[in-house]
Design a protein around this motif. Structure first.
Motif, short mmCIF file in Angstrom:
data_model
loop_
_atom_site.label_atom_id
_atom_site.label_comp_id
_atom_site.label_asym_id
_atom_site.label_seq_id
_atom_site.Cartn_x
_atom_site.Cartn_y
_atom_site.Cartn_z
N SER A 161 3.52 1.40 0.57
CA SER A 161 2.92 2.57 -0.07
C SER A 161 1.40 2.55 0.06
CB SER A 161 3.31 2.63 -1.55
OG SER A 161 4.70 2.80 -1.69
N ALA A 162 0.80 1.36 -0.10
CA ALA A 162 -0.65 1.23 0.02
C ALA A 162 -1.10 1.55 1.44
CB ALA A 162 -1.08 -0.19 -0.37
N ARG B 142 7.87 7.59 3.28
CA ARG B 142 7.57 6.21 3.63
C ARG B 142 7.75 6.03 5.13
NH1 ARG B 142 11.92 2.27 3.50
NH2 ARG B 142 13.96 3.30 3.46
N LEU B 143 7.03 5.09 5.70
CA LEU B 143 7.03 4.90 7.14
C LEU B 143 8.24 4.09 7.57
CD1 LEU B 143 3.22 4.15 7.66
CD2 LEU B 143 4.43 6.30 8.02
N VAL C 171 0.76 -5.23 10.27
CA VAL C 171 -0.39 -4.31 10.28
C VAL C 171 -0.55 -3.66 8.92
CG1 VAL C 171 -1.25 -2.12 11.21
CG2 VAL C 171 -0.39 -3.87 12.76
N GLN C 172 0.53 -3.28 8.29
CA GLN C 172 0.45 -2.68 6.96
C GLN C 172 -0.13 -3.67 5.95
OE1 GLN C 172 4.29 -1.08 5.89
NE2 GLN C 172 4.27 0.44 7.54
N LEU C 173 0.21 -4.94 6.09
CA LEU C 173 -0.34 -5.95 5.21
C LEU C 173 -1.85 -6.09 5.42
CD1 LEU C 173 0.63 -7.99 3.07
CD2 LEU C 173 0.85 -9.68 4.92
N LEU C 174 -2.29 -6.06 6.68
CA LEU C 174 -3.72 -6.12 6.97
C LEU C 174 -4.45 -4.91 6.41
CD1 LEU C 174 -3.65 -7.39 10.67
CD2 LEU C 174 -4.63 -8.60 8.73
N LEU C 175 -3.79 -3.76 6.41
CA LEU C 175 -4.45 -2.54 5.94
C LEU C 175 -4.80 -2.60 4.46
CD1 LEU C 175 -2.47 0.29 7.79
CD2 LEU C 175 -4.83 -0.42 8.17
N THR C 176 -4.12 -3.46 3.71
CA THR C 176 -4.47 -3.57 2.28
C THR C 176 -5.86 -4.17 2.10
OG1 THR C 176 -3.44 -5.76 2.09
CG2 THR C 176 -2.04 -3.84 1.66
N LEU C 177 -6.39 -4.82 3.16
CA LEU C 177 -7.72 -5.43 3.11
C LEU C 177 -8.81 -4.53 3.69
CD1 LEU C 177 -6.75 -9.00 4.40
CD2 LEU C 177 -6.86 -8.22 2.02
N VAL C 178 -8.41 -3.44 4.31
CA VAL C 178 -9.36 -2.62 5.06
C VAL C 178 -10.30 -1.87 4.12
CG1 VAL C 178 -9.55 -0.55 6.51
CG2 VAL C 178 -7.96 -2.37 7.12
#
Length: 393
Positions: free
Chosen positions: A194-195, A168-169, A135-142
């Motif tokens: 971090s992103a 950090r999470l 999910v964090q990786l997908l958020l870099t595209l949001v």
């Protein structure tokens, strides 16, 4: 992309999918005519001829259109529950996409490539597990104007606390350190983490286009911060669609995965379940989807409990019934969610403390205080002391 994909949700567990449906229902109610507030459990009436009826489906607003992308884990129990929840979501008019993102080294990259265009185009993005690396990786595209976090159990409490402190999470039960390769992977992944953390901070958009709103939709007792908005998950959709349940004379016990996550010693857990069964006359044990078959067989053999492996999240199972007049649980999500889902039914929810002596040597330093906080902040539940178990040997 379809019209419904302007709102895009990513879920990795059955309860996350349930909470997306609850969020869509609550958003529709807020936009139209909201449902009445949830009455307190105090003074509640028992199910039966005089029980409080659930809201009629005809009297409740239709959920907002949402496209739900299921990123299933590999364990069979979770996948089975997710497929059942996906059926309910489709019945509500949601578009559901099953996207494998695990099982091989290339699976995450293939899934990311398949979803990238829709992620960039979505105006509202809903996520169920902000700690998930995928999910964090997908958020870099949001690029969405709104980001919504729905409950993934008690982890929501830690998510809000960590973002408030700018940390950090990290999942509350995770122990730091690890092997050298693990530390190298953590270091390589740090920019993505971090992103993602920055995405969860509301952006007022001064000079940078439209503002980004961040909402937390939860049943947990959290305090929003930094412009983050909070919407309470009162399980209105669940109450509108199911129940009220028929009540049995017995007591039901809710299982936990604290043994599987390495927090609680297996023998101590077995002793505690045995003590609760004898003291409260429990007859059924609702297994957590992550509990191992070996552990469940031992519990059944030692306690005589009927082991029930639910095909849906417990909030739906309990609301449909039949269910015991008393539900016992260790510190977990259900001590916060069941009082909402079962309000007005006459069911008593009770929580049993976890004795610090039950914790394993590998449990994280945060485990003791976190579990105590889950119990201390639970509303409309009865508090039970930790069960005294015989000393091993």
């Amino acid at each position: 992309m379809s019209t419904s994909a302007s709102t895009l949700a990513f879920v990795e567990s059955p309860v996350q999918l349930l909470n997306v449906l609850e969020w869509a229902h609550a958003r529709a109610a807020a936009a139209g005519r909201p449902l009445d507030g949830v009455p307190s459990q105090r003074g509640r009436r028992a199910a039966g001829p005089g029980a409080e009826p659930g809201p009629s489906p005809a009297d409740t607003p239709a959920p907002v259109p949402v496209r739900i992308v299921v990123l299933p884990p590999t364990d069979p129990m979770s996948r089975g529950q997710l497929r059942r929840m996906a059926e309910l979501a489709r019945d509500e008019g949601c578009e559901v996409q099953w996207q494998e993102a695990r099982g091989s080294r290339l699976a995450p990259l293939k899934a990311l490539a398949a979803l990238a265009r829709d992620v960039r185009a979505a105006r509202t993005v809903v996520v169920g597990d902000p700690f998930s690396r995928y999910v964090q990786l997908l958020l870099t595209l949001v690029r969405a104007e709104e980001l919504v976090v729905v409950d993934d159990g008690t982890a929501t409490m830690e998510f809000v606390a960590q973002t408030a402190r700018g940390e950090r999470l990290v999942r509350w039960h995770r122990v730091g350190g690890g092997t050298l390769p693990g530390r190298v992977r953590e270091l390589a992944y740090a920019p993505v983490s971090s992103a993602a953390r920055r995405r969860f901070a509301p952006d007022r958009g001064a000079g940078a286009g439209k503002a980004r709103r961040v909402e937390v939709f939860t049943s947990m007792p959290v305090v929003p911060h930094g412009g983050m908005t909070l919407r309470t998950n009162e399980f209105a959709w669940t109450r509108a669609r199911f129940g009220p349940p028929r009540l049995t004379k017995g007591t039901d016990l809710v299982g936990t995965s604290l043994v599987e996550t390495g927090i609680v010693d297996p023998d101590r857990y077995l002793d505690a379940v045995r003590s609760l069964t004898l003291e409260h006359g429990a007859t059924r044990y609702f297994a957590h989807r992550r509990e191992s078959p070996e552990k469940l067989r031992a519990l059944s053999r030692e306690t005589g409990l009927e082991i029930v492996r639910p095909d849906l999240p417990l909030e739906l199972i309990a609301r449909r019934g039949p269910v015991g007049r008393t539900i016992l649980s260790f510190p977990s999500t259900v001590v916060h969610t069941l009082p909402y889902a079962l309000t007005g039914t006459g069911v008593t929810v009770a929580v049993c403390d976890v004795d610090p002596a039950w914790l394993t040597g590998s449990a994280s330093p945060r485990a003791r205080s976190f579990l105590a906080g889950v119990t201390d902040t639970a509303r409309d539940v009865h508090r039970l002391p930790a069960q005294v178990a015989p000393t091993a040997g």
